[in-house]
Motif scaffolding. Structure first.
Motif, mmCIF file in Angstrom:
data_model
loop_
_atom_site.group_PDB
_atom_site.id
_atom_site.type_symbol
_atom_site.label_atom_id
_atom_site.label_comp_id
_atom_site.label_asym_id
_atom_site.label_seq_id
_atom_site.Cartn_x
_atom_site.Cartn_y
_atom_site.Cartn_z
ATOM 1 N N VAL A 12 0.852 -1.191 0.000
ATOM 2 C CA VAL A 12 0.000 0.000 0.000
ATOM 3 C C VAL A 12 0.884 1.236 0.000
ATOM 4 N N ASP A 14 1.263 4.746 1.228
ATOM 5 C CA ASP A 14 0.642 5.549 2.288
ATOM 6 C C ASP A 14 0.836 7.041 2.017
ATOM 7 N N GLY A 40 1.485 -0.673 3.929
ATOM 8 C CA GLY A 40 0.668 -1.881 3.764
ATOM 9 C C GLY A 40 1.057 -2.842 4.864
ATOM 10 N N LYS A 41 0.051 -3.468 5.467
ATOM 11 C CA LYS A 41 0.343 -4.320 6.622
ATOM 12 C C LYS A 41 1.312 -5.446 6.263
ATOM 13 N N ASN A 44 4.879 -3.928 5.718
ATOM 14 C CA ASN A 44 5.435 -3.448 6.989
ATOM 15 C C ASN A 44 5.925 -4.620 7.845
ATOM 16 N N HIS A 108 -8.470 3.405 3.713
ATOM 17 C CA HIS A 108 -7.743 2.428 2.900
ATOM 18 C C HIS A 108 -8.476 2.191 1.573
ATOM 19 N N GLU A 139 -5.621 -7.662 4.560
ATOM 20 C CA GLU A 139 -5.705 -6.714 3.437
ATOM 21 C C GLU A 139 -5.683 -7.404 2.075
ATOM 22 N N ASP A 253 2.124 -3.494 13.058
ATOM 23 C CA ASP A 253 2.896 -4.306 12.096
ATOM 24 C C ASP A 253 4.313 -4.540 12.615
HETATM 25 O O1 RIB Z 1 -0.994 -1.110 9.580
HETATM 26 C C1 RIB Z 1 -0.658 0.077 8.939
HETATM 27 C C2 RIB Z 1 -0.872 -0.018 7.465
HETATM 28 O O2 RIB Z 1 -2.248 -0.243 7.228
HETATM 29 C C3 RIB Z 1 -0.486 1.239 6.747
HETATM 30 O O3 RIB Z 1 0.820 1.191 6.239
HETATM 31 C C4 RIB Z 1 -1.565 1.379 5.680
HETATM 32 O O4 RIB Z 1 -1.091 1.028 4.433
HETATM 33 C C5 RIB Z 1 -2.699 0.470 6.124
HETATM 34 O O5 RIB Z 1 -3.110 -0.379 5.160
#
Ligand code: RIB
Length: 307
Positions: A12, A14, A40-41, A44, A108, A139, A253
């Protein structure tokens, strides 16, 4: 090939905005600051384990657009071993984390993460790596998560599931997992799903363990209230560290990635959670998602400075 950890998860871009206050209805508010960060979880969590020294294999999807190119460059810079799937019919997922002095939420936009199919993952089943730990989150599509589990079943991996967002988490996925790591809000949403009125994290965690026979533990991350770790025979409370919170995005994360790292090193779940609690605190006190995730050196420097 053999890896410490496999992460099948989201990519993702951000676009966080930092605000002086939560906007009123109809207000146009000028942001104090904003950035474009990889996040993105899935990514990360993979990057956190990687930065601590794990050999991590990451699988995630992007779209054929500038945000996808941004993400691919970010991954090249990080040096993570990855298998990026290009979804030709979807945009790269993006998110807007909104951070005010007293609130934090994330808008999101699912994109490619919600397009990935079983067939997409099966395209490289012959080169799927060996690993004893699999990290999943909510996700990606249910099909992608269940396919990852099926592809690794013969390895009997320990499966850590971050049930976020809860709406993409099925009972079958929870039942296939071993360690569930909800935050406060996700725990409440799960309680609501099963018709439980209690808001007590310990009680809800115990009910989840009773309902899902495969689960070994529920690790409820409670922000300022610390961590409640509930196993089948013990309960632990791990207090939050008193750091100055700057941006909680990706703190959960960081916790998951660090916990997986510690487990892969042979730590007990309790010790892994204590360590991961420290790593999550570091992430909450730094801006961004991937940009807030510490290496060992970052941790040593930060916590030796009296934080
Ligand atoms: O957990 C945080 C993440 O969740 C962020 O980086 C964002 O992309 C969201 O999807």
């Amino acid at each position: 090939m053999s890896y410490d950890i496999v992460v099948v998860g989201s990519l993702v871009v951000d676009l966080p905005v930092y605000l002086s206050h939560s906007p009123h209805l109809g207000e146009t508010i000028v942001a104090k600051d904003s950035h474009v960060f990889p996040g993105g979880k899935g990514l990360n969590q993979a990057v956190q384990a990687f930065k601590l020294g794990s050999r991590v294999f990451f699988v995630g999807p992007i779209g054929p657009d500038p945000l996808g190119e941004f993400m691919q460059h970010a991954l090249d810079d990080i040096g993570l071993k990855d298998r990026i799937l290009l979804m030709t019919d979807a945009i790269t997922s993006y998110a807007v984390p909104v951070i005010t002095p007293d609130s934090h939420y994330i808008i999101h936009v699912p994109g490619a993460n919600q397009r990935i199919t079983t067939e997409d993952l099966l395209t490289f089943q012959n080169s799927w790596p060996q690993s004893r730990i699999l990290l999943l989150q909510g996700e990606l599509t249910e099909a992608a998560n269940m396919t990852a589990i099926a592809l690794m079943r013969h390895m009997n991996p320990l499966i850590l599931l971050d049930p976020s967002p809860v709406e993409h988490i099925s009972d079958a996925l929870i039942q296939s997992s071993h360690i569930l790591t909800p935050n406060q809000e996700e725990l409440s949403q799960l309680a609501l799903r099963y018709g439980w009125t209690s808001q007590n994290p310990l009680w809800i965690s115990q009910q989840l363990l009773a309902r899902f026979s495969n689960l070994h533990a529920v690790v409820a991350t409670q922000g300022h209230e610390g961590i409640v770790l509930v196993t089948r025979d013990k309960t632990y409370h791990i207090p939050a560290l008193p750091v100055e919170e700057k941006d909680p995005t990706a703190a959960g994360d960081a916790f998951n990635g660090a916990c997986a790292y510690a487990l892969s090193q042979g730590d007990s779940l309790y010790n892994a959670c204590v360590f991961a609690n420290t790593v999550g605190a570091y992430a909450a006190s730094h801006l961004g998602a991937v940009t807030s995730l510490p290496s060992w050196n970052d941790l040593k420097t930060f916590f030796s400075q009296g934080n």
